[in-house]
Design an enzyme around this catalytic site. Structure first.
Site: not given
Ligand code: FPP
Length: 247
Positions: A27, A32, A44, A73, A75, A203
């Site tokens: 996460d 960032w 990513h 699921t 995302n 989550s």
């Protein structure tokens, strides 16, 4: 006591008492990148490289199982370009991992639903799982298109089907049997869950498997979570007194 404060001994990891299984919720990639004026997708890319670095470290110190929450699921709700960047990074990771697993004797497994994934990524997942099935080193479980409630729902459906088909009797259903219907069948539950990124929730990650895991939350964003942060989480874990409901 003199005028000098007694120097605190630096805490270090006890390598004889490591958690056998570490689970990590990746996460903070998006934040960032945003903080550096870059698109979330750049976060990513760095996050995916960082996973490789941390996985290598875990293997080097002797962790037996490493489970990572890479794509949930939920995302799919993200913008299309972000989803396709994450999928490409995962494809790249799997292609490169195939070489790595051979060299380092690693086992690669994917936990999650295959529904909705591209034929290409499904093929890569199948190939790398097959290729590494008999490896005896660290097992890396990548949770991809994973949702814990869905995993439990699927297990309940399969058990119900097996009951209707007279393969099992309702009174035979045990916790161990339920375990054996989950994606994680055959893997011991995580000892330690780490969630960087500042949020303190699960989550929809491994709700069944994390029942007695120790949890360490940190504000560090995933791309800046380095080996020293992992050491800190392990040191914190080693201070905990696990009672599993006993005294
Ligand atoms: C969480 O950060 C990260 C993700 C939802 C995707 C992570 C996936 C990858 C980096 C692909 C490669 C994975 C592996 C295992 C090689 P976030 O976007 O939720 O960050 P935010 O909370 O700052 O928005």
């Amino acid at each position: 006591m003199g005028i000098f404060k007694k120097k605190q001994a630096a805490e270090s990891v006890d390598f004889t008492a490591l958690p056998e299984h570490i689970a990590i919720i990746l996460d903070g990639n998006g934040r960032w990148a945003k903080r550096r004026g870059m698109p979330r997708t750049a976060g990513h890319a760095v996050g995916s490289e960082n996973f490789r670095k941390i996985a290598t470290y875990c293997n080097d110190i002797g962790i037996k199982y490493l489970t990572v929450y890479a794509f949930s699921t939920e995302n799919w709700k993200r913008p299309d370009d972000e989803v396709s960047t994450i999928m490409s990074l995962l494809e790249k990771y799997i292609i490169e991992a195939i070489d790595e697993v051979r060299k380092k004797n690693l086992r690669l497994c994917f936990w999650g639903s295959r529904a909705g994934l591209s034929e290409h990524i499904k093929k890569l997942m199948d190939e790398s799982e097959k290729e590494s099935r008999d490896m005896t080193g660290m097992q890396v479980n990548v949770c991809l298109n994973y949702g814990s409630r869905n995993e439990i729902k699927e297990a309940v459906s399969k058990i119900a089907r097996d009951v209707s088909a007279d393969k099992i009797k309702p009174e035979e259903i045990s916790e161990d049997m339920i375990d054996s219907y989950l994606y994680s069948a055959g893997t011991p539950a995580p000892d330690l869950l780490i969630r960087p990124g500042g949020e303190k929730r699960l989550s929809n990650f491994l709700l069944w498997q994390l029942a007695y895991s120790e949890m360490v939350f940190t504000d560090k964003l995933w791309p800046e979570f380095d080996e020293r942060e992992l050491d800190r989480a392990i040191i914190e874990f080693q201070k905990r007194n696990r009672r599993y409901g006993g005294i």
